[in-house]
Motif scaffolding. Structure first.
Motif, short mmCIF file in Angstrom:
data_model
loop_
_atom_site.label_atom_id
_atom_site.label_comp_id
_atom_site.label_asym_id
_atom_site.label_seq_id
_atom_site.Cartn_x
_atom_site.Cartn_y
_atom_site.Cartn_z
N TRP A 17 0.71 -1.41 0.41
CA TRP A 17 -0.21 -0.04 -0.56
C TRP A 17 1.02 0.97 0.50
N CYS A 18 0.32 2.23 -0.39
CA CYS A 18 0.96 3.72 0.32
C CYS A 18 2.44 3.46 -0.90
N ASN A 19 2.06 3.74 -1.64
CA ASN A 19 3.63 3.74 -2.99
C ASN A 19 4.12 5.31 -3.32
N THR A 20 4.34 5.70 -2.36
CA THR A 20 5.19 7.08 -3.14
C THR A 20 6.31 7.21 -3.67
N PRO A 21 6.52 7.93 -4.30
CA PRO A 21 7.57 7.74 -5.34
C PRO A 21 8.28 9.32 -5.50
N ILE A 22 10.22 9.03 -6.13
CA ILE A 22 11.02 9.87 -6.27
C ILE A 22 12.02 9.40 -7.21
N ALA A 23 12.35 10.18 -7.98
CA ALA A 23 13.59 9.79 -9.49
C ALA A 23 14.55 10.84 -8.40
N ASP A 24 15.77 10.09 -8.31
CA ASP A 24 16.96 10.58 -8.30
C ASP A 24 17.83 10.77 -9.61
N ASP A 25 19.34 11.65 -9.04
CA ASP A 25 19.81 12.57 -10.03
C ASP A 25 20.29 11.92 -11.27
N ASP A 26 19.79 10.33 -11.26
CA ASP A 26 20.43 9.70 -12.69
C ASP A 26 19.03 9.41 -13.21
N GLY A 27 17.89 9.44 -13.24
CA GLY A 27 16.48 9.17 -13.51
C GLY A 27 16.66 8.06 -12.54
N LYS A 28 16.64 7.20 -11.42
CA LYS A 28 16.09 5.74 -11.56
C LYS A 28 14.68 6.22 -10.68
N ILE A 29 13.87 5.01 -10.49
CA ILE A 29 12.64 5.73 -9.71
C ILE A 29 12.64 4.78 -8.36
N HIS A 30 12.72 5.50 -6.75
CA HIS A 30 12.57 4.84 -6.06
C HIS A 30 10.85 4.91 -5.49
N VAL A 31 10.76 4.03 -5.01
CA VAL A 31 9.49 3.99 -4.22
C VAL A 31 8.74 3.33 -2.89
N PHE A 32 8.96 4.20 -2.16
CA PHE A 32 8.91 3.96 -0.28
C PHE A 32 7.26 3.46 0.05
N TYR A 33 6.46 1.99 0.32
CA TYR A 33 6.04 2.21 0.22
C TYR A 33 5.50 1.09 1.31
N SER A 34 4.12 0.96 2.20
CA SER A 34 3.44 -0.23 3.01
C SER A 34 3.53 -1.29 2.50
N ARG A 35 4.08 -2.16 3.90
CA ARG A 35 3.97 -3.48 3.33
C ARG A 35 3.24 -4.60 5.58
N TRP A 36 2.59 -5.60 4.80
CA TRP A 36 2.74 -6.16 6.03
C TRP A 36 1.99 -7.41 5.44
N PRO A 37 2.54 -8.47 6.60
CA PRO A 37 1.78 -9.89 6.52
C PRO A 37 0.08 -9.83 5.67
N ALA A 38 1.12 -11.33 3.94
CA ALA A 38 -0.71 -11.70 4.20
C ALA A 38 -1.46 -11.87 5.24
N ARG A 39 -0.89 -13.08 6.32
CA ARG A 39 -1.56 -13.69 7.60
C ARG A 39 -2.79 -12.65 7.70
N LYS A 40 -1.84 -11.47 7.86
CA LYS A 40 -2.61 -10.12 8.68
C LYS A 40 -4.20 -9.41 8.06
N GLY A 41 -4.60 -10.23 7.12
CA GLY A 41 -5.37 -9.52 6.20
C GLY A 41 -4.99 -8.40 6.16
N MET A 42 -6.55 -7.44 4.85
CA MET A 42 -6.31 -5.81 5.02
C MET A 42 -5.90 -5.11 6.45
N GLY A 43 -7.08 -5.66 7.23
CA GLY A 43 -6.60 -5.07 8.42
C GLY A 43 -4.81 -4.58 8.88
N GLY A 44 -4.12 -5.44 8.29
CA GLY A 44 -2.76 -5.67 8.92
C GLY A 44 -2.17 -4.32 9.25
N TRP A 45 -2.74 -2.95 8.38
CA TRP A 45 -1.95 -2.12 8.39
C TRP A 45 -1.44 -0.86 9.88
N ILE A 46 -2.92 -1.06 9.92
CA ILE A 46 -2.89 -0.66 11.48
C ILE A 46 -2.41 -1.02 12.41
#
Length: 361
Positions: A59-88
């Motif tokens: 979830w929550c994919n926030t992107p930024i390009a670096d000086d070399d043109g590569k794309i960095h994404v900082f994102y939220s993740r949690w174990p699938a066994r927790k279900g959708m509510g695991g974010w909290i």
């Protein structure tokens, strides 16, 4: 009467007329009045899913390009066994890199993870929002200390490189308001603007703990957006006197919005958010402002996901299937080129990132 109140009162009638036009329509793009479709929405083209990770919700994919043109994404993740509510109560913020916005992405590290008992971000780290200010990268995020919404607080980690190391805050960046205020429950969903006047502007979501609607009983609050202002990126922040700035509660039926992303372009402040009932719950809202305080009537920022992609029927365990949430923009050069978001589904029937291209005007 505050300028904000005048603006809101004037805005309700046109919004209501749009709603009545769409009251019996389905959630297809043809259902919306022509004037309700933003220019941004018309320019979006589908790319596809990213970061489909086995064993995780993404979830929550926030992107930024670096000086070399590569794309960095900082994102939220949690174990699938927790279900959708695991974010909290079980979420961490990971960092992935690709040569282009569409990927493929390789996860390279985990900058922020819950720190455990005794910390303000003990149980989750979520809602990343990445910005470069000067020679420093600023990773805004939300943490909580009890696995519940009432301890959600916005924090700020900083680094001189996207690879880190990230300096973790000992205290939240923004606490909730006083008891009984519109924002007494939490602070979350940060979006940052480096204002041309040199100030730091932080838009945030909150709601009132004891919120009621039409006397029908207690609900989980009506989400509104406010602004906090500081002389430095790391604060201290003071709340704007005209908060909340975006408030749809006056439209009735608990209409609201969340997931705001704010930027400046062409001399205007612009905002995209996830709709929560103004048009429906499956599209985004687009707003503009000359001063960042008084915002226009909303238009459709992006359509429901079915407009862009064919998907299999929704599995029973994914109740928010078909929505594009947490919109964030990728800037390359001086203009936004792609919209990143998140949606349930994907290869592993959990959730993943979504990328749409934003064509030039």
């Amino acid at each position: 009467m505050l300028r904000r109140e005048v603006f809101k009162s004037a805005a309700i009638l046109p919004i209501a007329s749009w709603l009545s036009c769409n009251a019996t329509a389905d959630t297809k793009s043809e259902a919306y009045p022509e004037q309700a479709i933003s220019n941004l929405c018309r320019r979006l083209k589908p790319i596809g899913r990213i970061l489909e990770l086995e064993g995780y919700y993404v979830w929550c994919n926030t992107p930024i390009a670096d000086d070399d043109g590569k794309i960095h994404v900082f994102y939220s993740r949690w174990p699938a066994r927790k279900g959708m509510g695991g974010w909290i109560n079980s979420c961490e913020i990971a960092h992935a890199v690709a040569d282009s916005p569409e990927g493929p992405y390789t996860t390279v590290d985990v900058p922020l993870a819950p720190r455990g008992k005794g910390y303000w971000d003990a149980t989750t780290c979520h809602n990343p929002h990445i910005q470069r200010v000067g020679d420093t990268f600023h990773l805004f995020f939300m943490g909580n200390s009890n696995g519940k919404t009432n301890t959600k607080r916005i924090g700020l980690a900083t680094a001189k490189s996207l690879e880190g190391p990230w300096i973790r805050p000992d205290k939240p960046l923004l606490e909730p308001g006083a008891e009984g205020s519109w924002d007494d429950h939490c602070t979350t969903n940060p979006s940052y603007i480096a204002h041309p006047n040199g100030e730091s502007w932080l838009y945030y979501k909150s709601w009132n703990t004891a919120d009621y609607t039409n006397g029908s009983g207690r609900i989980r609050g009506n989400r509104k957006y406010g602004l906090a202002v500081a002389h430095r990126v790391d604060g201290p922040y003071r709340r704007h006197a005209e908060n909340p700035l975006v408030d749809y509660s006056g439209l009735g039926e608990n209409r609201q919005c969340e997931d705001a992303y704010v930027w400046r372009e062409g001399g205007l402040f612009k905002m995209i958010t996830r709709d929560m009932g103004v048009f429906n719950h499956d599209v985004g809202l687009y707003l503009e402002s000359r001063d960042g305080i008084q915002w226009s009537e909303p238009q459709v920022a992006y359509y429901e996901l079915a407009h862009y992609f064919d998907q299999p029927p929704a599995p029973k365990h994914l109740r928010r299937y078909g929505r594009l949430e947490r919109p964030q923009l990728l800037f390359q050069g001086d203009r936004p080129t792609h919209l990143f978001g998140a949606s349930q589904g994907g290869k592993f029937q959990t959730a993943s990132g979504i990328v749409l291209a934003l064509e030039e005007n």
